[in-house]
Each structure stands twice: as structure tokens, then as C-alpha cells.
Design a protein around this motif. Structure first.
Motif, mmCIF file in Angstrom:
data_model
loop_
_atom_site.group_PDB
_atom_site.id
_atom_site.type_symbol
_atom_site.label_atom_id
_atom_site.label_comp_id
_atom_site.label_asym_id
_atom_site.label_seq_id
_atom_site.Cartn_x
_atom_site.Cartn_y
_atom_site.Cartn_z
ATOM 1 N N VAL A 26 0.806 -1.187 -0.033
ATOM 2 C CA VAL A 26 -0.060 -0.219 0.053
ATOM 3 C C VAL A 26 0.902 1.132 0.054
ATOM 4 O O VAL A 26 1.790 1.451 0.665
ATOM 5 N N ARG A 28 0.616 5.558 0.307
ATOM 6 C CA ARG A 28 -0.267 6.701 0.604
ATOM 7 C C ARG A 28 0.073 7.845 -0.345
ATOM 8 O O ARG A 28 0.915 7.997 -0.915
ATOM 9 N N VAL A 36 -3.006 0.775 -4.016
ATOM 10 C CA VAL A 36 -2.609 -0.814 -3.683
ATOM 11 C C VAL A 36 -1.678 -1.343 -4.973
ATOM 12 O O VAL A 36 -2.182 -1.172 -5.829
ATOM 13 N N LEU A 64 -13.677 -3.887 3.223
ATOM 14 C CA LEU A 64 -12.419 -3.393 2.948
ATOM 15 C C LEU A 64 -12.155 -1.952 3.175
ATOM 16 O O LEU A 64 -11.149 -1.435 3.716
ATOM 17 N N GLU A 65 -13.166 -1.063 2.987
ATOM 18 C CA GLU A 65 -13.251 0.363 3.477
ATOM 19 C C GLU A 65 -13.079 0.644 4.915
ATOM 20 O O GLU A 65 -12.160 1.368 5.451
ATOM 21 N N SER A 68 -9.914 -0.450 6.705
ATOM 22 C CA SER A 68 -8.860 0.472 6.351
ATOM 23 C C SER A 68 -8.861 1.818 6.705
ATOM 24 O O SER A 68 -8.207 2.749 6.261
ATOM 25 N N LEU A 72 -9.126 2.723 1.627
ATOM 26 C CA LEU A 72 -9.329 2.072 0.608
ATOM 27 C C LEU A 72 -10.621 2.166 0.277
ATOM 28 O O LEU A 72 -11.570 1.698 0.733
#
Length: 140
Positions: A26, A28, A36, A64-65, A68, A72
Motif C-alpha cells: 500500500v 499513501r 494498492v 475493505l473500506e 482500512s 481503500l
């Protein structure tokens, strides 16, 4: 060679690239969202289904959101081809069910082959993470 793939539309700030490589990472961006590296989407989907049991695509993306912290955000045009690819490989199996909001949705569950693939990808990820940690520590 690895490269970042960004698929986006008006509704998403970032999304996830798609391949079957097991060595992703990952990065930023300036806005705090994450890109990703290729290869991690399959691992994340398989792990999500292993942890939560059968889920529909929107629930996978939402999970997933959530885990994270919002970094994500999956574009459905990215997630659904990945689900189809995993299903074609026999790693997940889809079936139609009614959601809690009384809508028809395709739910995906992990197969035996998917569990084996998840184990392989986790080993590869752990190995790569170990190498990166060793490099970050510098010479001994």
C-alpha cells in the motif's frame, strides 16, 4: 516490475489494481487515500471471505473500506472483475440470495481451492514483508 494501477470515477478517490500476484503493498497519496500495488486485491477478497463467510460484492467493498479506515475505496468496476476472475479459477463460488434489504445479490463464498490459495498468498506476503523489514533495518 510493479506499478500502481488507479481505476477511479466520480464516486471513488482511489481503488485497487487487479492481478493474481501475491506481492503487493500500500502507498499513501497526498490526500491520505491509498493506492494498492498490483496483486493485493485477490488476497484481500479471499481473506475477507475467510473471515466473514459468504458476502455480496458491496459488503466486501464496504468491509475493505471499514478495516482500512476509509483509505481503500473500491470501484465496483474493479471489484466485480476480480470476483469473476476468482470464481473462474474456482477459488470462490457465487450464488444468488436475497439481501437484508430484500434485494437479489450474488453472494460469494470461499472454496477449498480458495482456502489453499489464500494460504499460499499469505505465506508469500509474509515472506515479502520480512524481506522489506530486513531491508528497512539496514545492514546488520
Amino acid at each position: 516490475m510493479h506499478r500502481f494501477i488507479r481505476h477511479s470515477n466520480e464516486d471513488t478517490c482511489s481503488s485497487i489494481g487487479m492481478t493474481n500476484e501475491a506481492d503487493g503493498a500500500v502507498a499513501r497519496k497526498a490526500d491520505g487515500k491509498a493506492d494498492v500495488l498490483q496483486g493485493t486485491l485477490d488476497l484481500m477478497v479471499l481473506q475477507t471471505l475467510d473471515s466473514m463467510g459468504p458476502q455480496h460484492g458491496y459488503a466486501i467493498a464496504a468491509r475493505l473500506e471499514q478495516v482500512s479506515g476509509g483509505a481503500l475505496q473500491l470501484n465496483m468496476g474493479t471489484l466485480y472483475p476480480a470476483l469473476m476472475r476468482l470464481e473462474q479459477r474456482g477459488q470462490i463460488k457465487g450464488s444468488w440470495h436475497t439481501t437484508e434489504t430484500n434485494r437479489r445479490a450474488r453472494y460469494y463464498g470461499l472454496t477449498v481451492a480458495g482456502r489453499r490459495q489464500l494460504a499460499r498468498e499469505k505465506r508469500a506476503w509474509d515472506q515479502m514483508a520480512g524481506i522489506i523489514q530486513a531491508l528497512r533495518r539496514g545492514p546488520a
